[in-house]
Scaffold this motif. Sequence first.
Motif, PDB file in Angstrom:
ATOM      1  N   GLU A 197      12.713  24.170 -22.078  1.00 48.37           N
ATOM      2  CA  GLU A 197      13.804  23.598 -22.851  1.00 48.37           C
ATOM      3  C   GLU A 197      14.240  24.549 -23.959  1.00 48.37           C
ATOM      4  O   GLU A 197      15.440  24.644 -24.275  1.00 48.37           O
ATOM      5  N   HIS A 198      13.285  25.245 -24.551  1.00 46.89           N
ATOM      6  CA  HIS A 198      13.643  26.250 -25.559  1.00 46.89           C
ATOM      7  C   HIS A 198      14.537  27.321 -24.952  1.00 46.89           C
ATOM      8  O   HIS A 198      15.526  27.751 -25.567  1.00 46.89           O
ATOM      9  N   MET A 199      14.195  27.776 -23.746  1.00 50.64           N
ATOM     10  CA  MET A 199      14.996  28.816 -23.097  1.00 50.64           C
ATOM     11  C   MET A 199      16.416  28.323 -22.800  1.00 50.64           C
ATOM     12  O   MET A 199      17.382  29.073 -22.882  1.00 50.64           O
ATOM     13  N   GLU A 200      16.534  27.041 -22.459  1.00 48.30           N
ATOM     14  CA  GLU A 200      17.847  26.478 -22.128  1.00 48.30           C
ATOM     15  C   GLU A 200      18.707  26.251 -23.366  1.00 48.30           C
ATOM     16  O   GLU A 200      19.921  26.465 -23.347  1.00 48.30           O
ATOM     17  N   THR A 201      18.085  25.809 -24.446  1.00 50.54           N
ATOM     18  CA  THR A 201      18.846  25.385 -25.623  1.00 50.54           C
ATOM     19  C   THR A 201      18.833  26.383 -26.768  1.00 50.54           C
ATOM     20  O   THR A 201      19.701  26.330 -27.650  1.00 50.54           O
ATOM     21  N   GLY A 202      17.814  27.260 -26.805  1.00 50.86           N
ATOM     22  CA  GLY A 202      17.663  28.167 -27.941  1.00 50.86           C
ATOM     23  C   GLY A 202      17.052  27.520 -29.163  1.00 50.86           C
ATOM     24  O   GLY A 202      16.889  28.174 -30.197  1.00 50.86           O
ATOM     25  N   ALA A 203      16.699  26.241 -29.070  1.00 50.09           N
ATOM     26  CA  ALA A 203      16.110  25.541 -30.211  1.00 50.09           C
ATOM     27  C   ALA A 203      14.629  25.908 -30.346  1.00 50.09           C
ATOM     28  O   ALA A 203      13.882  25.812 -29.365  1.00 50.09           O
ATOM     29  N   PRO A 204      14.171  26.329 -31.522  1.00 46.02           N
ATOM     30  CA  PRO A 204      12.756  26.668 -31.697  1.00 46.02           C
ATOM     31  C   PRO A 204      11.861  25.437 -31.627  1.00 46.02           C
ATOM     32  O   PRO A 204      12.305  24.313 -31.903  1.00 46.02           O
ATOM     33  N   ILE A 205      10.610  25.658 -31.272  1.00 51.32           N
ATOM     34  CA  ILE A 205       9.623  24.591 -31.158  1.00 51.32           C
ATOM     35  C   ILE A 205       8.843  24.534 -32.472  1.00 51.32           C
ATOM     36  O   ILE A 205       8.246  25.536 -32.891  1.00 51.32           O
ATOM     37  N   VAL A 206       8.828  23.386 -33.113  1.00 48.55           N
ATOM     38  CA  VAL A 206       8.180  23.238 -34.417  1.00 48.55           C
ATOM     39  C   VAL A 206       7.069  22.198 -34.283  1.00 48.55           C
ATOM     40  O   VAL A 206       7.302  21.091 -33.797  1.00 48.55           O
ATOM     41  N   TYR A 207       5.864  22.568 -34.712  1.00 50.60           N
ATOM     42  CA  TYR A 207       4.736  21.647 -34.559  1.00 50.60           C
ATOM     43  C   TYR A 207       3.691  21.898 -35.635  1.00 50.60           C
ATOM     44  O   TYR A 207       3.764  22.872 -36.393  1.00 50.60           O
ATOM     45  N   THR A 208       2.718  21.011 -35.721  1.00 46.31           N
ATOM     46  CA  THR A 208       1.662  21.113 -36.713  1.00 46.31           C
ATOM     47  C   THR A 208       0.322  20.789 -36.059  1.00 46.31           C
ATOM     48  O   THR A 208       0.224  20.628 -34.842  1.00 46.31           O
ATOM     49  N   SER A 209      -0.716  20.707 -36.886  1.00 50.35           N
ATOM     50  CA  SER A 209      -2.065  20.401 -36.388  1.00 50.35           C
ATOM     51  C   SER A 209      -2.815  19.672 -37.487  1.00 50.35           C
ATOM     52  O   SER A 209      -2.218  19.221 -38.470  1.00 50.35           O
TER      53      SER A 209
END
Length: 399
Positions: A161-173
């Motif tokens: 999905e990142h490759m399709e949209t260019g939106a970065p993936i944001v996450y935590t732990s």
Amino acid sequence: MSANGRVFLCVLDSVGIGGAPDAERFGDAGSNTVLHIAEACATGRAEEGRSGPLHLPSLSALGLGAALELACGQSAPGLAAPEAGASWAALQEESAGKDTQTGHWELAGLPLSRDWHYFPHEVPAFPEEAMARLREASGLERTLFNAHGSGSDVLERFGAEHMETGAPIVYTSADSVVQIAAHEETFGLERLLQLCEAAAEIFHPMNVGRIIARPFVGDAESGFTRTANRRDFAIAPPGETICDRLVAAGRTVHAVGKIGDIFAGKGISRVLKGPSDDALFDRLLETVESAADGDLVFANFVEFDSHYGHRRDVAGYARALEWFDRRLAAFLPKLRPGDLLMLTADHGNDPTWTGTDHTRERVPLLLAGDRMPWSGSAGVLPFRQVAQLVADRLLKTEA
């Protein structure tokens, strides 16, 4: 005249030995990274890429098995008794955390003065106001995921999905972190680093410890893999560490691996990096030749944690420990008279434990050199005792 010799302080990231008296508070009662790996090896449950009982002759000779028994009252199969003259201890953390920054800062003599900000296990995990500011500052229309997750799983779930949209993936732990993953080539490494700098300006004032850039390559068909260009944007230590004291005294602090990032460059004279722990060990060997008397070489070997602990890969973790043991055997004879080697860890990450997060554990402290501060066991010591040992060796003067 200053005392002769150098100190080599090596952090085996996440190599815990159980026994933390407050582990239950963190949901980690019974966790024990080294013990559970050794038990898995002894019973044939860690045979991928290796075989048989956990084989750590160099670490055992320095007291790893003895430190583990001191920490938790149990013996690890395969770990032999220490050699005569070995010096070891178990370290217990004072700060209320089980993360990289907290552990390293306390090892450097600076216990955490206030709790980090942690994000809730909700979707989304991040406050919308902060994310809106991030989108506005970076020109983004949207981001992906915005929740708790582990790196490899996040790429599998959102890479395409990142490759399709260019939106970065944001996450935590479970750590106080904001991690941002993006494709190194299509999104661009420099753009990702700029995005993380913008995130640092937003989240650091909330007392979020680190913003981590997680670049990756690949495609949906062949899969995605992280690159070696990770960058941590960390809050600077709020007080003086042993690194600051050494630099103020005219010493050189050589930072191997991610040490410079963890301390936000504060008290760091020289940074040495590499694409893998094996490459970092090569850089460590370089400092044996280049470091001057009175210098501190502060190294972190992260792959125990990042490649095997978080991914709950028991056999991989065992292979990494055995790899380090082999390289340690070649390193020890290179120490000069007066040098002190200190091997320790910053927290645990039991690969047999539930979830994918760090575990609250005591850690070993193993010493090598020709002028030991004690012989045998020193008992259970606070993390900050490490900074005191460095100061005793490098900052005290002798006639």
